[in-house]
Design a protein around this motif. Structure first.
Motif, PDB file in Angstrom:
ATOM      1  N   GLY A  83      83.595  36.722  39.240  1.00 40.30           N
ATOM      2  CA  GLY A  83      84.104  36.515  40.593  1.00 40.30           C
ATOM      3  C   GLY A  83      83.730  35.170  41.170  1.00 40.30           C
ATOM      4  O   GLY A  83      84.507  34.545  41.895  1.00 40.30           O
ATOM      5  N   VAL A  84      82.519  34.713  40.840  1.00 42.19           N
ATOM      6  CA  VAL A  84      82.062  33.405  41.336  1.00 42.19           C
ATOM      7  C   VAL A  84      82.900  32.283  40.731  1.00 42.19           C
ATOM      8  O   VAL A  84      83.334  31.356  41.439  1.00 42.19           O
ATOM      9  CB  VAL A  84      80.570  33.211  41.029  1.00 42.19           C
ATOM     10  N   TYR A  85      83.139  32.355  39.426  1.00 37.39           N
ATOM     11  CA  TYR A  85      83.916  31.311  38.764  1.00 37.39           C
ATOM     12  C   TYR A  85      85.364  31.307  39.255  1.00 37.39           C
ATOM     13  O   TYR A  85      85.962  30.224  39.435  1.00 37.39           O
ATOM     14  CB  TYR A  85      83.880  31.514  37.251  1.00 37.39           C
ATOM     15  N   PHE A  86      85.919  32.484  39.455  1.00 36.98           N
ATOM     16  CA  PHE A  86      87.300  32.546  39.939  1.00 36.98           C
ATOM     17  C   PHE A  86      87.415  31.984  41.354  1.00 36.98           C
ATOM     18  O   PHE A  86      88.342  31.221  41.665  1.00 36.98           O
ATOM     19  CB  PHE A  86      87.787  33.994  39.887  1.00 36.98           C
ATOM     20  N   PHE A  87      86.494  32.336  42.225  1.00 35.80           N
ATOM     21  CA  PHE A  87      86.498  31.806  43.590  1.00 35.80           C
ATOM     22  C   PHE A  87      86.274  30.304  43.582  1.00 35.80           C
ATOM     23  O   PHE A  87      86.881  29.567  44.388  1.00 35.80           O
ATOM     24  CB  PHE A  87      85.414  32.503  44.420  1.00 35.80           C
ATOM     25  N   GLU A  88      85.427  29.824  42.716  1.00 38.38           N
ATOM     26  CA  GLU A  88      85.180  28.383  42.620  1.00 38.38           C
ATOM     27  C   GLU A  88      86.439  27.638  42.213  1.00 38.38           C
ATOM     28  O   GLU A  88      86.769  26.586  42.775  1.00 38.38           O
ATOM     29  CB  GLU A  88      84.065  28.132  41.620  1.00 38.38           C
ATOM     30  N   PHE A  89      87.169  28.187  41.230  1.00 37.91           N
ATOM     31  CA  PHE A  89      88.404  27.544  40.773  1.00 37.91           C
ATOM     32  C   PHE A  89      89.462  27.534  41.869  1.00 37.91           C
ATOM     33  O   PHE A  89      90.135  26.518  42.097  1.00 37.91           O
ATOM     34  CB  PHE A  89      88.932  28.258  39.529  1.00 37.91           C
ATOM     35  N   VAL A  90      89.624  28.651  42.559  1.00 33.12           N
ATOM     36  CA  VAL A  90      90.642  28.748  43.603  1.00 33.12           C
ATOM     37  C   VAL A  90      90.333  27.810  44.761  1.00 33.12           C
ATOM     38  O   VAL A  90      91.218  27.085  45.252  1.00 33.12           O
ATOM     39  CB  VAL A  90      90.757  30.207  44.094  1.00 33.12           C
ATOM     40  N   SER A  91      89.092  27.807  45.222  1.00 34.59           N
ATOM     41  CA  SER A  91      88.733  26.954  46.353  1.00 34.59           C
ATOM     42  C   SER A  91      88.857  25.471  46.017  1.00 34.59           C
ATOM     43  O   SER A  91      89.345  24.678  46.829  1.00 34.59           O
ATOM     44  CB  SER A  91      87.314  27.269  46.814  1.00 34.59           C
ATOM     45  N   CYS A  92      88.452  25.086  44.815  1.00 34.07           N
ATOM     46  CA  CYS A  92      88.559  23.676  44.412  1.00 34.07           C
ATOM     47  C   CYS A  92      90.018  23.252  44.265  1.00 34.07           C
ATOM     48  O   CYS A  92      90.414  22.176  44.731  1.00 34.07           O
ATOM     49  CB  CYS A  92      87.801  23.457  43.099  1.00 34.07           C
ATOM     50  N   SER A  93      90.837  24.111  43.642  1.00 31.43           N
ATOM     51  CA  SER A  93      92.255  23.788  43.464  1.00 31.43           C
ATOM     52  C   SER A  93      92.975  23.680  44.797  1.00 31.43           C
ATOM     53  O   SER A  93      93.771  22.756  45.022  1.00 31.43           O
ATOM     54  CB  SER A  93      92.924  24.842  42.581  1.00 31.43           C
ATOM     55  N   ALA A  94      92.702  24.623  45.704  1.00 35.12           N
ATOM     56  CA  ALA A  94      93.348  24.589  47.018  1.00 35.12           C
ATOM     57  C   ALA A  94      92.930  23.358  47.806  1.00 35.12           C
ATOM     58  O   ALA A  94      93.753  22.730  48.486  1.00 35.12           O
ATOM     59  CB  ALA A  94      93.007  25.861  47.796  1.00 35.12           C
ATOM     60  N   PHE A  95      91.667  22.999  47.719  1.00 38.03           N
ATOM     61  CA  PHE A  95      91.185  21.811  48.427  1.00 38.03           C
ATOM     62  C   PHE A  95      91.866  20.544  47.920  1.00 38.03           C
ATOM     63  O   PHE A  95      92.312  19.702  48.722  1.00 38.03           O
ATOM     64  CB  PHE A  95      89.674  21.698  48.266  1.00 38.03           C
ATOM     65  N   VAL A  96      91.984  20.401  46.606  1.00 30.73           N
ATOM     66  CA  VAL A  96      92.570  19.186  46.041  1.00 30.73           C
ATOM     67  C   VAL A  96      94.068  19.106  46.330  1.00 30.73           C
ATOM     68  O   VAL A  96      94.574  18.081  46.825  1.00 30.73           O
ATOM     69  CB  VAL A  96      92.303  19.132  44.520  1.00 30.73           C
ATOM     70  N   ILE A  97      94.803  20.195  46.052  1.00 29.09           N
ATOM     71  CA  ILE A  97      96.261  20.161  46.215  1.00 29.09           C
ATOM     72  C   ILE A  97      96.643  20.013  47.681  1.00 29.09           C
ATOM     73  O   ILE A  97      97.501  19.193  48.048  1.00 29.09           O
ATOM     74  CB  ILE A  97      96.886  21.428  45.608  1.00 29.09           C
ATOM     75  N   THR A  98      96.006  20.800  48.551  1.00 33.45           N
ATOM     76  CA  THR A  98      96.321  20.700  49.976  1.00 33.45           C
ATOM     77  C   THR A  98      95.900  19.348  50.540  1.00 33.45           C
ATOM     78  O   THR A  98      96.593  18.787  51.401  1.00 33.45           O
ATOM     79  CB  THR A  98      95.632  21.831  50.747  1.00 33.45           C
ATOM     80  N   GLY A  99      94.787  18.809  50.067  1.00 31.39           N
ATOM     81  CA  GLY A  99      94.366  17.483  50.512  1.00 31.39           C
ATOM     82  C   GLY A  99      95.348  16.398  50.108  1.00 31.39           C
ATOM     83  O   GLY A  99      95.637  15.481  50.890  1.00 31.39           O
ATOM     84  N   VAL A 100      95.891  16.505  48.898  1.00 33.78           N
ATOM     85  CA  VAL A 100      96.886  15.525  48.446  1.00 33.78           C
ATOM     86  C   VAL A 100      98.163  15.631  49.278  1.00 33.78           C
ATOM     87  O   VAL A 100      98.745  14.615  49.688  1.00 33.78           O
ATOM     88  CB  VAL A 100      97.178  15.730  46.946  1.00 33.78           C
ATOM     89  N   LEU A 101      98.610  16.852  49.556  1.00 39.31           N
ATOM     90  CA  LEU A 101      99.806  17.027  50.383  1.00 39.31           C
ATOM     91  C   LEU A 101      99.579  16.521  51.807  1.00 39.31           C
ATOM     92  O   LEU A 101     100.479  15.923  52.408  1.00 39.31           O
ATOM     93  CB  LEU A 101     100.199  18.501  50.408  1.00 39.31           C
ATOM     94  N   LEU A 102      98.389  16.758  52.339  1.00 39.54           N
ATOM     95  CA  LEU A 102      98.080  16.236  53.667  1.00 39.54           C
ATOM     96  C   LEU A 102      98.118  14.713  53.680  1.00 39.54           C
ATOM     97  O   LEU A 102      98.636  14.096  54.628  1.00 39.54           O
ATOM     98  CB  LEU A 102      96.699  16.730  54.106  1.00 39.54           C
ATOM     99  N   LEU A 103      97.604  14.091  52.643  1.00 39.34           N
ATOM    100  CA  LEU A 103      97.641  12.629  52.550  1.00 39.34           C
ATOM    101  C   LEU A 103      99.068  12.121  52.419  1.00 39.34           C
ATOM    102  O   LEU A 103      99.445  11.117  53.042  1.00 39.34           O
ATOM    103  CB  LEU A 103      96.807  12.174  51.348  1.00 39.34           C
ATOM    104  N   ILE A 104      99.888  12.815  51.634  1.00 39.90           N
ATOM    105  CA  ILE A 104     101.280  12.399  51.441  1.00 39.90           C
ATOM    106  C   ILE A 104     102.064  12.494  52.747  1.00 39.90           C
ATOM    107  O   ILE A 104     102.802  11.567  53.127  1.00 39.90           O
ATOM    108  CB  ILE A 104     101.936  13.250  50.347  1.00 39.90           C
TER     109      ILE A 104
END
Length: 208
Positions: A83-104
């Motif tokens: 559960g920890v690894y899955f939450f870590e992957f989801v939170s990191c992916s959402a942060f990166v993708i949403t951050g890139v879209l916000l920058l765009i």
């Protein structure tokens, strides 16, 4: 004296020839200074987007996803760790993708690539982030709920899930109201331009 005059004549003819060849050569050096070229291509900060509902929601999503990722990274001992690894992957992916879209969107970079449906891209990202953040938070709450870092990660996970859900609702509403008609208009304009170009090709006389 004759040799000197002949040499001067040859030099004059050579210089004139070089000037003529240089003037008639198609490969002329450019006189445009390098520093005058617009490298940024009109990139500007869109403050109107940052003040809009979508800009504010996306900034909150980036902040909450980062906090959730930091909370999950502070866990030193986990059992089980799935559960920890899955939450870590989801939170990191959402942060990166949403951050890139916000920058765009905040820098109006999406206007440079008009062939991509950015509204649909944002909708898919928000919908997927809502689903996976909710799933990761539920799994983490069910399997790991002993330490304070795990509880904090679960809390921020559900908070960012709610924000993504609101963003998804607004994105779907925007898509139904405007983007469907815009796609139809773009398709009709493309077909009209293509028909006009074919008519011009048929009307052009044969050079042969």
């Amino acid at each position: 004296m004759r040799n000197t005059e002949e040499a001067e004549g040859f030099d004059g003819e050579a210089s004139n020839t070089s000037m003529i060849s240089g003037a008639s050569s198609p490969y002329q050096p450019t006189t445009e200074p390098v520093h005058s070229r617009n490298v940024l291509g009109g990139i500007r900060c869109d403050f109107e987007y940052l003040k809009s509902h979508f800009g504010i929601l996306k900034a909150v999503e980036v902040a909450l996803a980062l906090i959730a990722f930091i909370c999950i990274e502070t866990i030193m001992l986990c059992l089980p760790c799935g559960g920890v690894y899955f939450f870590e992957f989801v939170s990191c992916s959402a942060f990166v993708i949403t951050g890139v879209l916000l920058l765009i969107f905040s820098l109006s970079l999406h206007t440079k690539v008009p062939h991509v449906n950015w509204s649909l891209t944002d909708l898919v990202n928000t919908a997927a982030s809502t689903f996976f953040f909710f799933l990761a938070s539920v799994v983490l709450a069910a399997l790991n709920h002993k330490s304070g870092a795990e509880i904090a990660a679960v809390i921020f996970g559900f908070l960012v899930t709610c924000v993504y859900a609101v963003n998804t609702f607004l994105a779907v509403k925007r898509w139904r109201m405007g983007d469907g008609r815009s796609v139809a208009v773009q398709t009709s304009e493309y077909m009209r331009a293509r028909t006009a170009s074919r008519g011009e090709m048929e009307a052009r006389p044969d050079l042969a």
